[in-house]
Design a protein around this motif. Structure first.
Motif, PDB file in Angstrom:
ATOM      1  N   ASN A  18       0.799  -1.218   0.000  1.00 38.69           N
ATOM      2  CA  ASN A  18       0.000   0.000   0.000  1.00 38.69           C
ATOM      3  C   ASN A  18       0.836   1.275   0.000  1.00 38.69           C
ATOM      4  OD1 ASN A  18       0.753  -0.119   2.751  1.00 38.69           O
ATOM      5  ND2 ASN A  18      -1.190   0.733   3.432  1.00 38.69           N
ATOM      6  N   LEU A  19       2.103   1.166  -0.325  1.00 39.37           N
ATOM      7  CA  LEU A  19       2.948   2.347  -0.459  1.00 39.37           C
ATOM      8  C   LEU A  19       3.508   2.413  -1.869  1.00 39.37           C
ATOM      9  CD1 LEU A  19       5.014   2.345   2.874  1.00 39.37           C
ATOM     10  CD2 LEU A  19       3.007   3.731   2.303  1.00 39.37           C
ATOM     11  N   GLY A  20       3.706   3.624  -2.370  1.00 39.57           N
ATOM     12  CA  GLY A  20       4.235   3.783  -3.721  1.00 39.57           C
ATOM     13  C   GLY A  20       3.214   3.318  -4.742  1.00 39.57           C
ATOM     14  N   TYR A  48      -6.711  -6.982  -6.443  1.00 39.58           N
ATOM     15  CA  TYR A  48      -7.838  -6.496  -5.664  1.00 39.58           C
ATOM     16  C   TYR A  48      -7.408  -5.302  -4.824  1.00 39.58           C
ATOM     17  CZ  TYR A  48     -10.203 -10.829  -6.873  1.00 39.58           C
ATOM     18  OH  TYR A  48     -10.782 -11.860  -7.559  1.00 39.58           O
ATOM     19  N   ARG A  49      -8.316  -4.336  -4.679  1.00 32.57           N
ATOM     20  CA  ARG A  49      -8.087  -3.192  -3.802  1.00 32.57           C
ATOM     21  C   ARG A  49      -8.882  -3.423  -2.520  1.00 32.57           C
ATOM     22  NH1 ARG A  49      -9.432   0.750  -6.934  1.00 32.57           N
ATOM     23  NH2 ARG A  49      -7.313   1.384  -7.403  1.00 32.57           N
ATOM     24  N   THR A  50      -8.208  -3.192  -1.384  1.00 34.07           N
ATOM     25  CA  THR A  50      -8.860  -3.363  -0.088  1.00 34.07           C
ATOM     26  C   THR A  50      -8.396  -2.263   0.850  1.00 34.07           C
ATOM     27  OG1 THR A  50      -7.111  -4.823   0.731  1.00 34.07           O
ATOM     28  CG2 THR A  50      -8.995  -5.875  -0.318  1.00 34.07           C
ATOM     29  N   ALA A  51      -9.276  -1.903   1.768  1.00 31.09           N
ATOM     30  CA  ALA A  51      -8.899  -0.958   2.817  1.00 31.09           C
ATOM     31  C   ALA A  51      -7.930  -1.653   3.767  1.00 31.09           C
ATOM     32  CB  ALA A  51     -10.145  -0.502   3.564  1.00 31.09           C
ATOM     33  N   PRO A  52      -7.051  -0.891   4.403  1.00 33.70           N
ATOM     34  CA  PRO A  52      -6.142  -1.510   5.379  1.00 33.70           C
ATOM     35  C   PRO A  52      -6.936  -2.193   6.492  1.00 33.70           C
ATOM     36  CG  PRO A  52      -5.484   0.751   4.918  1.00 33.70           C
ATOM     37  CD  PRO A  52      -6.815   0.540   4.273  1.00 33.70           C
ATOM     38  N   ALA A  55      -4.283  -2.057  10.029  1.00 34.13           N
ATOM     39  CA  ALA A  55      -3.104  -1.345   9.527  1.00 34.13           C
ATOM     40  C   ALA A  55      -3.544   0.068   9.158  1.00 34.13           C
ATOM     41  CB  ALA A  55      -2.523  -2.062   8.307  1.00 34.13           C
ATOM     42  N   SER A  56      -2.583   0.875   8.766  1.00 33.57           N
ATOM     43  CA  SER A  56      -2.897   2.247   8.387  1.00 33.57           C
ATOM     44  C   SER A  56      -2.377   2.511   6.976  1.00 33.57           C
ATOM     45  CB  SER A  56      -2.249   3.220   9.381  1.00 33.57           C
ATOM     46  OG  SER A  56      -0.843   3.045   9.386  1.00 33.57           O
ATOM     47  N   PRO A  97       2.367   0.485   7.195  1.00 34.32           N
ATOM     48  CA  PRO A  97       2.201   0.495   5.741  1.00 34.32           C
ATOM     49  C   PRO A  97       3.454  -0.123   5.099  1.00 34.32           C
ATOM     50  CG  PRO A  97       1.602   2.609   6.669  1.00 34.32           C
ATOM     51  CD  PRO A  97       2.230   1.806   7.770  1.00 34.32           C
ATOM     52  N   ARG A  98       3.273  -0.729   3.924  1.00 33.68           N
ATOM     53  CA  ARG A  98       4.415  -1.428   3.337  1.00 33.68           C
ATOM     54  C   ARG A  98       4.407  -1.350   1.823  1.00 33.68           C
ATOM     55  NH1 ARG A  98       1.056  -5.930   6.196  1.00 33.68           N
ATOM     56  NH2 ARG A  98       1.004  -4.140   7.503  1.00 33.68           N
ATOM     57  N   THR A  99       5.599  -1.358   1.272  1.00 31.74           N
ATOM     58  CA  THR A  99       5.734  -1.381  -0.182  1.00 31.74           C
ATOM     59  C   THR A  99       5.338  -2.739  -0.723  1.00 31.74           C
ATOM     60  OG1 THR A  99       8.055  -1.961   0.117  1.00 31.74           O
ATOM     61  CG2 THR A  99       7.558   0.357  -0.348  1.00 31.74           C
ATOM     62  N   LEU A 100       5.715  -3.800  -0.013  1.00 34.59           N
ATOM     63  CA  LEU A 100       5.415  -5.153  -0.461  1.00 34.59           C
ATOM     64  C   LEU A 100       5.359  -6.082   0.735  1.00 34.59           C
ATOM     65  CD1 LEU A 100       4.979  -7.109  -2.858  1.00 34.59           C
ATOM     66  CD2 LEU A 100       7.460  -7.445  -2.914  1.00 34.59           C
ATOM     67  N   ASP A 101       4.322  -6.897   0.763  1.00 32.16           N
ATOM     68  CA  ASP A 101       4.160  -7.909   1.803  1.00 32.16           C
ATOM     69  C   ASP A 101       3.890  -9.231   1.096  1.00 32.16           C
ATOM     70  OD1 ASP A 101       3.833  -9.101   4.287  1.00 32.16           O
ATOM     71  OD2 ASP A 101       1.746  -8.488   4.490  1.00 32.16           O
TER      72      ASP A 101
END
Length: 165
Positions: A18-20, A48-52, A55-56, A97-101
């Protein structure tokens, strides 16, 4: 002398960020799965798009992939963590928040309970962002009851992914 190869194991990997440019990052990660040693990408879900959740930050882009691998579960985990690090993944606090998980959801039928890896993934059945894409590529692994239990969690398909099989 012939080299003896380990048998391939079917594993499922959840991808998200969810970053970048999360969409591009998840797509690159899908390609990266295909280039892991002794690993083949078999199928990938739509994005797919999802709300955190717990997480934030901005919305997540999520997917699930099926791979056939000769890496053991801990080798696969290490390879996935290297991919996360290459995308600038930081872990300043839990659920940051993370660039990749990248999470291993299932590794064959092998249950693992170690300090570094628990399989099946302990929270996969609580998360629509895992169950919906997993059901897309492996409907036999997700029950109607499991999907009903997470139906309140908003999941929006944003990009159809063409499976590799």
């Amino acid at each position: 002398m012939t080299e003896v190869l380990e048998p391939e194991v079917l594993a499922y990997v959840a991808l998200g960020g969810n970053l970048g440019d999360a969409r591009a990052t998840v797509q690159q990660a899908l390609a990266g799965l295909a280039s892991l040693p002794a690993t083949r990408l078999l199928r990938a879900s739509s994005l797919y798009r999802t709300a955190p959740m717990q997480a934030s930050g901005p919305d997540f882009i999520n997917a699930v992939a099926a791979v056939a691998t000769r890496l053991n579960a801990f080798e696969l985990l290490a390879a996935l963590q290297q991919m996360e690090n290459a995308q600038g993944r930081e872990r300043p606090y839990v659920n940051a928040p993370r660039t990749l998980d990248l999470d291993i959801l299932l590794y064959g039928d092998t249950p693992i309970n170690s300090p570094t890896l628990q399989l099946p993934h302990p929270r996969m059945c609580q998360r629509a962002f895992v169950l919906v894409p997993l059901a897309e590529i492996a409907p036999h692994l997700v029950s109607v009851e499991q999907l009903a239990a997470v139906r309140e969690q908003q999941v929006e398909r944003v990009e159809l992914h063409i499976n590799t099989t």
